[in-house]
Design an enzyme around this catalytic site. Structure first.
Site, PDB file in Angstrom:
ATOM      1  N   ARG A  79       5.647  -3.686  -7.944  1.00  0.00           N
ATOM      2  CA  ARG A  79       6.216  -2.059  -8.165  1.00  0.00           C
ATOM      3  C   ARG A  79       6.016  -1.658  -9.463  1.00  0.00           C
ATOM      4  O   ARG A  79       6.891  -2.181 -10.516  1.00  0.00           O
ATOM      5  CB  ARG A  79       7.722  -1.713  -7.682  1.00  0.00           C
ATOM      6  CG  ARG A  79       7.869  -2.125  -6.183  1.00  0.00           C
ATOM      7  CD  ARG A  79       6.826  -0.931  -5.175  1.00  0.00           C
ATOM      8  NE  ARG A  79       7.138  -0.923  -3.852  1.00  0.00           N
ATOM      9  CZ  ARG A  79       6.479  -0.299  -2.881  1.00  0.00           C
ATOM     10  NH1 ARG A  79       5.448   0.427  -3.301  1.00  0.00           N
ATOM     11  NH2 ARG A  79       6.771  -0.378  -1.609  1.00  0.00           N
ATOM     12  N   ALA A  91       7.905  -0.240   4.767  1.00  0.00           N
ATOM     13  CA  ALA A  91       8.198   1.262   4.505  1.00  0.00           C
ATOM     14  C   ALA A  91       6.938   1.917   4.024  1.00  0.00           C
ATOM     15  O   ALA A  91       6.088   1.366   3.803  1.00  0.00           O
ATOM     16  CB  ALA A  91       9.150   1.284   3.395  1.00  0.00           C
ATOM     17  N   GLU A 108       3.406   1.962   9.862  1.00  0.00           N
ATOM     18  CA  GLU A 108       3.578   1.260   8.546  1.00  0.00           C
ATOM     19  C   GLU A 108       3.863  -0.195   8.813  1.00  0.00           C
ATOM     20  O   GLU A 108       3.460  -1.299   8.152  1.00  0.00           O
ATOM     21  CB  GLU A 108       5.001   1.949   7.951  1.00  0.00           C
ATOM     22  CG  GLU A 108       4.558   3.242   7.193  1.00  0.00           C
ATOM     23  CD  GLU A 108       3.348   3.207   6.315  1.00  0.00           C
ATOM     24  OE1 GLU A 108       3.124   1.990   5.767  1.00  0.00           O
ATOM     25  OE2 GLU A 108       2.922   4.310   5.934  1.00  0.00           O
ATOM     26  N   GLU A 112       1.408  -3.028   7.264  1.00  0.00           N
ATOM     27  CA  GLU A 112       2.008  -3.674   6.125  1.00  0.00           C
ATOM     28  C   GLU A 112       2.214  -5.242   6.615  1.00  0.00           C
ATOM     29  O   GLU A 112       2.129  -5.937   5.654  1.00  0.00           O
ATOM     30  CB  GLU A 112       3.281  -3.223   5.566  1.00  0.00           C
ATOM     31  CG  GLU A 112       2.989  -1.839   4.807  1.00  0.00           C
ATOM     32  CD  GLU A 112       4.421  -1.491   3.947  1.00  0.00           C
ATOM     33  OE1 GLU A 112       4.096  -0.677   3.006  1.00  0.00           O
ATOM     34  OE2 GLU A 112       5.288  -1.915   3.970  1.00  0.00           O
ATOM     35  N   GLU A 160      -0.594  -3.600  -1.964  1.00  0.00           N
ATOM     36  CA  GLU A 160      -0.485  -4.147  -0.621  1.00  0.00           C
ATOM     37  C   GLU A 160      -1.394  -5.309  -0.284  1.00  0.00           C
ATOM     38  O   GLU A 160      -1.163  -6.190   0.435  1.00  0.00           O
ATOM     39  CB  GLU A 160      -0.688  -2.982   0.550  1.00  0.00           C
ATOM     40  CG  GLU A 160       0.209  -1.840   0.601  1.00  0.00           C
ATOM     41  CD  GLU A 160       0.111  -0.883   1.570  1.00  0.00           C
ATOM     42  OE1 GLU A 160      -0.742  -0.687   2.191  1.00  0.00           O
ATOM     43  OE2 GLU A 160       1.089  -0.048   1.759  1.00  0.00           O
TER      44      GLU A 160
END
Length: 218
Positions: A79, A91, A108, A112, A160
């Site tokens: 992040r 998320a 999602e 993910e 990701e």
């Protein structure tokens, strides 16, 4: 706590309420790829008019995926704003116009983590930073899990692409939240809400399509 103002719960039910104040002037300072920065002049009545700058956000969903062994699915990814790799629950944004929140959550989870779920319920709703953003997040509990087939798996890109997946006992995840090891707000809220709901026999769970009046309008 006897004698402390408000300690006995006087003043009506303990529930947040919508109470918009008149906006006498509004200006978009910056339009971003995901969110906008807005400046509003807000009429607070006797308190006068104040100027507030905040982020307008489409909202998001988060998923506590719990398997039959009472393990929660955590993902670690980079992040950039906090310059850290954080352990999180799956998320994503509510960025498809008109899409039900539970459908966004299922999408999602599949994209993910390559995971599907047959049972969906609402764990918690929260405002991520109400002093600086209108972002609202709904946290779902996903159970009866399965796997996305190899031919249908999503190709992950950007941050990701480096996602690390780990299944963690729910009690261990709670301990890591409480000792300060985990910081992502959706993970903190989701893990603690799941533990609290489990302790109450899951009686607090709401239907996947439960009303969500604080969901951003657009």
């Amino acid at each position: 706590m006897t004698g402390v103002p408000g300690a006995t719960g006087e003043g009506g039910p303990l529930v947040d309420e919508a109470a918009p104040r008149p906006v006498v002037r509004s200006e978009v300072l910056h339009r971003g790829r995901i969110a906008d920065l807005v400046r509003d002049d807000v009429d607070l009545g006797d308190a006068g008019t104040v100027t507030r700058e905040y982020v307008v956000h489409p909202g998001a969903v988060a998923i506590v995926a719990l398997d039959d062994a009472d393990r929660v699915l955590l993902l670690r990814q980079y992040r950039h704003p906090v310059r850290a790799r954080l352990w999180e629950v799956p998320a994503g944004l509510l960025d498809v116009d008109g899409e039900p929140a539970v459908d966004a959550a299922a999408r999602e989870l599949a994209e993910e983590a390559d995971v599907t779920a047959r049972r969906w319920q609402v764990l918690a709703d929260f405002a991520s930073s109400p002093g600086s953003s209108d972002e609202a997040v709904r946290v779902f509990l996903a159970r009866d899990l399965g796997e996305v087939s190899a031919t249908e798996r999503h190709t992950r890109t950007g941050e990701e692409a480096g996602i690390e997946v780990r299944w963690v006992p729910l009690d261990e995840a709670v301990a890591r939240v409480l000792d300060g090891s985990l910081h992502n707000p959706s993970a903190v809220v989701g893990v603690l809400a799941a533990a609290a709901s489990r302790a109450g026999g899951w009686a607090s769970l709401r239907p996947a399509d439960a009303p969500w009046p604080s969901r951003p309008r657009a």
